[in-house]
Scaffold this motif. Structure first.
Motif, mmCIF file in Angstrom:
data_model
loop_
_atom_site.group_PDB
_atom_site.id
_atom_site.type_symbol
_atom_site.label_atom_id
_atom_site.label_comp_id
_atom_site.label_asym_id
_atom_site.label_seq_id
_atom_site.Cartn_x
_atom_site.Cartn_y
_atom_site.Cartn_z
ATOM 1 N N LEU A 25 0.704 -10.126 13.342
ATOM 2 C CA LEU A 25 0.886 -11.350 12.521
ATOM 3 C C LEU A 25 1.502 -11.224 11.283
ATOM 4 O O LEU A 25 1.551 -12.356 10.547
ATOM 5 C CB LEU A 25 -0.754 -11.721 12.169
ATOM 6 N N HIS A 26 1.883 -10.369 10.930
ATOM 7 C CA HIS A 26 2.891 -9.910 9.881
ATOM 8 C C HIS A 26 4.026 -11.006 9.968
ATOM 9 O O HIS A 26 4.555 -11.001 11.183
ATOM 10 C CB HIS A 26 3.188 -8.572 9.495
ATOM 11 N N GLU A 27 4.902 -11.382 8.819
ATOM 12 C CA GLU A 27 5.869 -12.292 9.071
ATOM 13 C C GLU A 27 6.986 -12.105 8.872
ATOM 14 O O GLU A 27 7.340 -11.130 7.988
ATOM 15 C CB GLU A 27 5.414 -13.820 8.112
ATOM 16 N N VAL A 28 7.948 -12.500 9.555
ATOM 17 C CA VAL A 28 9.485 -12.644 9.265
ATOM 18 C C VAL A 28 10.027 -13.751 9.057
ATOM 19 O O VAL A 28 9.861 -14.706 9.867
ATOM 20 C CB VAL A 28 10.308 -11.656 10.455
ATOM 21 N N LEU A 29 10.228 -14.020 7.816
ATOM 22 C CA LEU A 29 10.752 -15.351 7.255
ATOM 23 C C LEU A 29 9.895 -16.468 7.587
ATOM 24 O O LEU A 29 10.113 -17.425 8.354
ATOM 25 C CB LEU A 29 11.957 -15.808 7.839
ATOM 26 N N ASN A 30 8.535 -16.247 7.113
ATOM 27 C CA ASN A 30 7.297 -16.980 7.247
ATOM 28 C C ASN A 30 6.971 -17.588 8.622
ATOM 29 O O ASN A 30 6.338 -18.450 8.818
ATOM 30 C CB ASN A 30 7.735 -18.347 6.365
ATOM 31 N N LYS A 31 7.342 -16.610 9.449
ATOM 32 C CA LYS A 31 6.727 -17.011 10.948
ATOM 33 C C LYS A 31 6.266 -15.560 11.527
ATOM 34 O O LYS A 31 7.062 -14.499 11.621
ATOM 35 C CB LYS A 31 8.026 -17.498 11.854
ATOM 36 N N PRO A 32 5.054 -15.565 11.895
ATOM 37 C CA PRO A 32 4.463 -14.334 12.643
ATOM 38 C C PRO A 32 5.125 -13.773 13.786
ATOM 39 O O PRO A 32 5.967 -14.604 14.463
ATOM 40 C CB PRO A 32 3.065 -14.873 13.260
ATOM 41 N N LEU A 233 9.442 -3.844 8.649
ATOM 42 C CA LEU A 233 9.289 -5.514 8.546
ATOM 43 C C LEU A 233 10.480 -6.041 7.638
ATOM 44 O O LEU A 233 10.995 -7.142 8.071
ATOM 45 C CB LEU A 233 7.839 -5.877 8.095
ATOM 46 N N ALA A 234 10.577 -5.273 6.571
ATOM 47 C CA ALA A 234 11.756 -5.684 5.702
ATOM 48 C C ALA A 234 13.124 -5.680 6.420
ATOM 49 O O ALA A 234 14.096 -6.490 6.279
ATOM 50 C CB ALA A 234 11.909 -4.880 4.499
ATOM 51 N N GLU A 235 13.242 -4.686 7.232
ATOM 52 C CA GLU A 235 14.494 -4.482 7.839
ATOM 53 C C GLU A 235 14.739 -5.563 9.032
ATOM 54 O O GLU A 235 15.829 -6.274 9.078
ATOM 55 C CB GLU A 235 14.598 -2.973 8.610
ATOM 56 N N ALA A 236 13.716 -5.850 9.658
ATOM 57 C CA ALA A 236 13.751 -6.838 10.537
ATOM 58 C C ALA A 236 13.738 -8.184 10.059
ATOM 59 O O ALA A 236 14.956 -9.054 10.459
ATOM 60 C CB ALA A 236 12.471 -7.024 11.429
ATOM 61 N N THR A 237 13.360 -8.441 8.984
ATOM 62 C CA THR A 237 13.621 -9.668 8.079
ATOM 63 C C THR A 237 15.130 -9.642 7.523
ATOM 64 O O THR A 237 15.786 -10.874 8.027
ATOM 65 C CB THR A 237 12.754 -9.729 7.038
ATOM 66 N N LYS A 238 15.928 -8.801 7.262
ATOM 67 C CA LYS A 238 17.031 -8.701 6.918
ATOM 68 C C LYS A 238 17.985 -9.028 7.962
ATOM 69 O O LYS A 238 18.994 -10.063 8.120
ATOM 70 C CB LYS A 238 17.674 -7.290 6.438
ATOM 71 N N MET A 240 16.966 -10.810 10.860
ATOM 72 C CA MET A 240 16.879 -12.099 11.185
ATOM 73 C C MET A 240 17.574 -13.203 10.021
ATOM 74 O O MET A 240 18.026 -14.232 10.391
ATOM 75 C CB MET A 240 15.513 -12.379 11.087
ATOM 76 N N GLN A 241 17.395 -12.920 9.081
ATOM 77 C CA GLN A 241 18.233 -13.586 7.796
ATOM 78 C C GLN A 241 19.650 -13.857 8.055
ATOM 79 O O GLN A 241 20.165 -14.781 7.909
ATOM 80 C CB GLN A 241 17.803 -12.850 6.520
ATOM 81 N N GLU A 242 20.258 -12.671 8.336
ATOM 82 C CA GLU A 242 21.766 -12.462 8.662
ATOM 83 C C GLU A 242 22.154 -13.289 9.967
ATOM 84 O O GLU A 242 22.991 -14.127 9.925
ATOM 85 C CB GLU A 242 22.096 -10.932 8.887
ATOM 86 N N ARG A 243 21.319 -13.136 10.961
ATOM 87 C CA ARG A 243 21.394 -13.828 12.106
ATOM 88 C C ARG A 243 21.361 -15.539 12.151
ATOM 89 O O ARG A 243 22.140 -16.360 12.423
ATOM 90 C CB ARG A 243 20.316 -13.633 13.351
ATOM 91 N N ILE A 244 20.312 -15.906 11.457
ATOM 92 C CA ILE A 244 20.082 -17.331 11.076
ATOM 93 C C ILE A 244 21.308 -17.977 10.087
ATOM 94 O O ILE A 244 21.893 -18.804 10.369
ATOM 95 C CB ILE A 244 18.629 -17.738 10.420
ATOM 96 N N ASN A 245 21.397 -16.960 8.985
ATOM 97 C CA ASN A 245 22.420 -17.503 8.401
ATOM 98 C C ASN A 245 24.076 -17.779 8.948
ATOM 99 O O ASN A 245 24.578 -18.714 8.598
ATOM 100 C CB ASN A 245 22.775 -16.770 7.060
ATOM 101 N N HIS A 246 24.204 -16.845 9.633
ATOM 102 C CA HIS A 246 25.477 -16.764 10.275
ATOM 103 C C HIS A 246 25.516 -18.123 11.426
ATOM 104 O O HIS A 246 26.403 -18.806 11.424
ATOM 105 C CB HIS A 246 25.619 -15.406 11.155
ATOM 106 N N PHE A 247 24.313 -18.289 12.067
ATOM 107 C CA PHE A 247 24.239 -19.528 12.903
ATOM 108 C C PHE A 247 24.653 -20.937 12.291
ATOM 109 O O PHE A 247 25.618 -21.600 12.548
ATOM 110 C CB PHE A 247 23.012 -19.707 13.513
ATOM 111 N N HIS A 248 24.082 -20.825 10.790
ATOM 112 C CA HIS A 248 24.256 -22.192 10.179
ATOM 113 C C HIS A 248 25.807 -22.414 9.498
ATOM 114 O O HIS A 248 26.442 -23.358 9.646
ATOM 115 C CB HIS A 248 23.304 -22.162 8.951
#
Length: 458
Positions: A25-32, A233-238, A240-248
């Protein structure tokens, strides 16, 4: 894809997280994390999903509010094979079964689709996803025969020195023919160092029974990154952040500083919008085309039209129309609908209100529980006094009203179209159309007052 189910293992305690909250339930960019895995499983065609819960099972089940998800309980954690056994009633012989993990949020649907496709094309009884790592420490190793075909998986703790030198590892992601999984689970034992039932042993059992087992090497090993600590968790968030930003950015959005921009997975952004540094875009936020967001703005479940400028401000659960400007240092609270060509300036707070097209609220104002019409001007220091100490009341300000500086409108009150409110007034009664309302003491000049004061003090 038809005839596909998914089992997600989410029973572990996650002691390395050092948290009262279940690990998944810990979150990556506000999503469990578990939500990412469920969504990916469904996105690749899994018609039903079974989540195997254990540690704080009720809390995990309560947090997962998704259709088509059922649960199985692993009261005592005795290995991955034991966990899948607990989902036995969910398994069907004529279905393919994906095995996923609740702490691997980076897995992508396209990868699982390729896995399912190859598994079916090759008619494998089971297929495992492998990856090649420079540092395979702690992972189970993929053992192949001289011809390169899959032979078995050896857990790190059970591996010999020679086997530990192998860099191809088991990611823990599998797909089984339902019949082969059911039969191999029935023959699974725990004759190993840990005394646990290992799911990878099912692959060897399928081979021994005359079935076929394949191993598909992943193109991007990051997808199978498991989160077991706050650092991970911080590494996974990073990632995911790169993946989402790249998509946009690939879809026409300018992100000036991707390393300092945080966008949730559900956010939608239109072409030619610019996101300045320090922005956090959360939830189901939708931003139109040609907008400029930031710097240092936070949008949560917001809808912005085209051409909106939102500078150094916060917006929550509200709508903003085309070509409206917000900020800097404005606060849009929930349930606001702000029209087109509106100005919401610095240190303005808007709450539970509608604001018509062309209205201006330039600075230092509170617009709460208010229905404001078109082309209203709220002067500096305008306050909608909505709370009487017990209940909230609404204020109505109709079209083309001019509200002077430092005006209090004490709700419930209505100011009719075209009226003017004199600066410094406190309005407690309805104001008719096209009038000037003044509600303040008449100014007086007292001659000689200062001399009398000084004489008294001396």
């Amino acid at each position: 894809m038809k005839n596909l189910k998914a089992v997600i293992l989410a029973a572990g305690e996650g002691t390395r997280m050092r948290s009262k909250k279940p690990k998944v339930l810990h979150e990556v960019l506000n999503k469990p994390m578990i939500d990412y895995v469920i969504d990916t499983a469904k996105g690749c065609g899994a018609e039903k999903v079974c989540v195997v819960v254990g540690h704080k099972a009720d809390e995990v089940k309560a947090a997962i509010q998704k259709d088509g998800v059922v649960f199985a309980l692993q009261a005592k954690q005795k290995g991955t094979g034991h966990a899948v056994k607990m989902a036995g009633s969910f398994l069907e012989a004529d279905q393919d079964i994906l095995i996923l993990y609740g702490d691997t949020p980076l897995i992508q649907g396209k990868t699982l689709e390729k896995l399912v496709e190859k598994h079916r094309q090759q008619n494998f009884g089971a297929t495992v996803v492998s990856a090649v790592l420079e540092n395979p420490e702690g992972y189970g190793r993929i053992i192949r025969d001289a011809g390169g075909d899959f032979l078995k998986i050896v857990e790190h703790k059970d591996a010999s020195h020679q086997e530990r030198c192998i860099k191809e590892i088991n990611t823990g992601i599998y797909i089984f023919k339902g019949a082969d999984l059911i039969s191999s689970l029935a023959r699974l034992d725990n004759h190993n160092v840990q005394g646990e039932y290992y799911l990878p042993d099912c692959l060897e059992l399928i081979l021994k029974a005359g079935g076929k087992v394949g191993a598909v090497t992943a193109e991007d090993d990051k997808e199978f990154f498991g989160v077991n600590s706050r650092v991970q968790l911080a590494e996974a968030t990073k990632i995911m952040q790169e993946r989402i930003n790249h998509f946009h950015m690939e879809n026409g959005v300018t992100i000036v500083d991707p390393q300092n921009t945080y966008i949730d997975s559900q956010v939608k952004i239109g072409m030619d919008t610019v996101i300045l540094p320090g922005c956090v875009l959360e939830g189901k936020t939708e931003i139109g085309e040609d907008c400029k967001i930031g710097p240092n703005s936070r949008l949560t479940d917001m809808f912005l039209g085209n051409g909106v400028a939102f500078q150094t401000s916060t917006g929550i659960e509200s709508e903003i129309g085309d070509n409206t400007t917000v900020g800097p240092f404005a606060y849009i609270r929930p349930n606001c609908k702000i029209g087109q060509n509106v100005k919401v300036g610095d240190f303005v707070e808007v709450k539970n209100s509608t604001v018509g097209d062309g209205t201006k609220i330039p600075h230092l104002a509170y617009i709460g529980d208010t229905d404001a019409g078109k082309k209203v001007n709220f002067g500096c220091g305008s306050i909608m006094v909505n709370y009487d100490g017990e209940k909230k009341h609404r204020t109505v300000v109709e079209d083309n009203v001019f509200v002077g500086c430092n005006v209090n409108l004490v709700a419930p009150v209505t100011v009719k179209a075209g009226a003017y409110i004199a600066a410094g007034s406190t309005i407690t009664k309805d104001v008719p159309e096209d009038v000037l309302a003044v509600a303040r003491a008449r100014q007086q000049v007292i001659e000689g007052w200062k001399k009398k004061k000084m004489k008294k003090e001396s």
